[in-house]
Design a protein around this motif. Structure first.
Motif, PDB file in Angstrom:
ATOM      1  N   ILE A 101      -6.597  -2.358  12.820  1.00 27.89           N
ATOM      2  CA  ILE A 101      -6.473  -3.748  12.409  1.00 27.89           C
ATOM      3  C   ILE A 101      -7.862  -4.263  12.032  1.00 27.89           C
ATOM      4  CG2 ILE A 101      -4.380  -4.218  13.724  1.00 27.89           C
ATOM      5  CD1 ILE A 101      -6.070  -5.254  16.007  1.00 27.89           C
ATOM      6  N   ASP A 102      -7.916  -5.427  11.406  1.00 28.47           N
ATOM      7  CA  ASP A 102      -9.183  -5.907  10.856  1.00 28.47           C
ATOM      8  C   ASP A 102     -10.162  -6.404  11.910  1.00 28.47           C
ATOM      9  OD1 ASP A 102      -8.469  -5.385   8.222  1.00 28.47           O
ATOM     10  OD2 ASP A 102      -7.552  -7.355   7.950  1.00 28.47           O
ATOM     11  N   ARG A 165       4.479  -3.529  13.502  1.00 32.54           N
ATOM     12  CA  ARG A 165       3.870  -4.235  12.380  1.00 32.54           C
ATOM     13  C   ARG A 165       4.065  -5.745  12.521  1.00 32.54           C
ATOM     14  NH1 ARG A 165       6.449  -0.358   7.758  1.00 32.54           N
ATOM     15  NH2 ARG A 165       5.171  -1.567   6.313  1.00 32.54           N
ATOM     16  N   LEU A 169       1.264  -8.637  13.390  1.00 31.14           N
ATOM     17  CA  LEU A 169       1.162  -9.748  12.445  1.00 31.14           C
ATOM     18  C   LEU A 169       1.241 -11.082  13.186  1.00 31.14           C
ATOM     19  CD1 LEU A 169       1.143 -10.795   9.480  1.00 31.14           C
ATOM     20  CD2 LEU A 169       3.646 -10.696   9.579  1.00 31.14           C
ATOM     21  N   ARG A 173      -3.101 -10.209  13.322  1.00 26.18           N
ATOM     22  CA  ARG A 173      -3.801  -8.940  13.123  1.00 26.18           C
ATOM     23  C   ARG A 173      -2.878  -7.924  12.446  1.00 26.18           C
ATOM     24  NH1 ARG A 173      -7.048 -12.136  14.438  1.00 26.18           N
ATOM     25  NH2 ARG A 173      -8.686 -11.962  16.010  1.00 26.18           N
ATOM     26  N   PRO A 174      -2.493  -8.151  11.192  1.00 24.93           N
ATOM     27  CA  PRO A 174      -1.638  -7.166  10.515  1.00 24.93           C
ATOM     28  C   PRO A 174      -2.341  -5.829  10.394  1.00 24.93           C
ATOM     29  CG  PRO A 174      -2.565  -8.712   8.929  1.00 24.93           C
ATOM     30  CD  PRO A 174      -2.884  -9.254  10.292  1.00 24.93           C
ATOM     31  N   GLN A 176      -3.878  -2.574   8.881  1.00 21.54           N
ATOM     32  CA  GLN A 176      -4.546  -2.302   7.615  1.00 21.54           C
ATOM     33  C   GLN A 176      -3.683  -1.408   6.727  1.00 21.54           C
ATOM     34  OE1 GLN A 176      -8.407  -0.722   8.741  1.00 21.54           O
ATOM     35  NE2 GLN A 176      -9.318  -2.753   8.774  1.00 21.54           N
ATOM     36  N   ASP A 178      -0.994  -2.213   5.161  1.00 21.51           N
ATOM     37  CA  ASP A 178       0.439  -2.509   5.221  1.00 21.51           C
ATOM     38  C   ASP A 178       0.852  -3.302   3.978  1.00 21.51           C
ATOM     39  OD1 ASP A 178       3.041  -3.308   5.817  1.00 21.51           O
ATOM     40  OD2 ASP A 178       2.611  -3.459   7.962  1.00 21.51           O
ATOM     41  N   HIS A 182       0.246  -7.072   5.256  1.00 20.06           N
ATOM     42  CA  HIS A 182      -1.190  -7.351   5.168  1.00 20.06           C
ATOM     43  C   HIS A 182      -1.490  -8.068   3.854  1.00 20.06           C
ATOM     44  CE1 HIS A 182      -5.526  -6.898   5.225  1.00 20.06           C
ATOM     45  NE2 HIS A 182      -5.450  -6.496   6.472  1.00 20.06           N
ATOM     46  N   PRO A 185      -3.405  -5.243   1.131  1.00 20.21           N
ATOM     47  CA  PRO A 185      -3.074  -3.851   1.453  1.00 20.21           C
ATOM     48  C   PRO A 185      -3.855  -2.836   0.640  1.00 20.21           C
ATOM     49  CG  PRO A 185      -1.336  -4.849   0.142  1.00 20.21           C
ATOM     50  CD  PRO A 185      -2.268  -5.956   0.535  1.00 20.21           C
TER      51      PRO A 185
END
Length: 217
Positions: A101-102, A165, A169, A173-174, A176, A178, A182, A185
């Motif tokens: 996640i980011d 997922r 979300l 925090r979706p 990466q 996706d 996201h 994506p």
């Protein structure tokens, strides 16, 4: 992300035979490969069809999303299929996923308990639905933080479609890469979600079996 191939087997990476027993096979599914055939003619190429070229008796027990890689157990006879399917239904199996996640999660470990239902206006997406959603629980643990991503381990308690997922979300925090959830994506070449560990009772003896396939990211 090439949307023309989304949901269609689109990889040259082969499936992996991780374990072979009398009653089951444990295999590794690549990203961008269907688990089972779709309805359309161009969606017939998939994991189970490829495995059956070598093991004609193989039967699907559970699935991974098209863009999720990792471990699956396949049954080799009707009895094993019934017992393994029942084990999944009764939550007597154990699954652990790795995701990227980011940014970090706070707290660094915990449980996400939020009901999930289909997003009827944006199919094939799912969403948090407090009124009509099905109970859904995920356990998570942050493994390490990097400047561009955080690696997190996920253990689904329930097995809803897109559960990991959608739960991430909901934390802002979706995952990466996706393409459904996201906002960017295309920044990553694939969905950063991998089924790393799988445990289940042996259909013949009942003994606990556990397998691991490290994440490729």
């Amino acid at each position: 992300m090439n949307t023309q191939t989304a949901g269609v087997t689109d990889t040259r990476e082969p499936w992996l035979l991780c374990a072979e027993a009398r009653d089951y096979l444990v295999v590794g599914k690549p990203c961008r490969m269907l688990s089972v055939p779709g309805k359309d003619a161009h969606k017939q190429d998939c994991l189970i069809v490829r495995v059956q070229q070598e093991f004609p008796e193989a039967r699907i027990v559970h699935r991974l999303d098209w863009d999720t890689s990792g471990l699956l157990v396949l049954a080799r006879n009707a009895r094993a299929h019934s017992l393994l399917s029942q084990a999944f239904q009764d939550r007597k199996t154990k699954k652990r996923y790795i995701a990227r996640i980011d940014a970090p999660l706070d707290p660094i470990e915990g449980d996400i308990d939020l009901p999930i239902g289909p997003d009827l206006e944006r199919r094939p997406r799912y969403r948090i639905d407090p009124e009509h959603g099905r109970p859904s629980q995920t356990r998570y643990q942050v493994l390490d933080n990097h400047p561009d991503f955080t690696r997190v381990a996920l253990e689904p308690i329930t097995g809803r479609s897109h559960q990991l997922r959608v739960h991430l979300l909901a934390q802002g925090r979706p995952i990466q890469g996706d393409s459904l959830y996201h906002p960017e994506p295309a920044r990553h070449e694939r969905l950063m979600l991998h089924a790393e560990r799988l445990g289940f009772p042996d259909p013949e003896t009942g003994a606990w079996r556990e397998f691991e396939l490290p994440a490729p990211f």
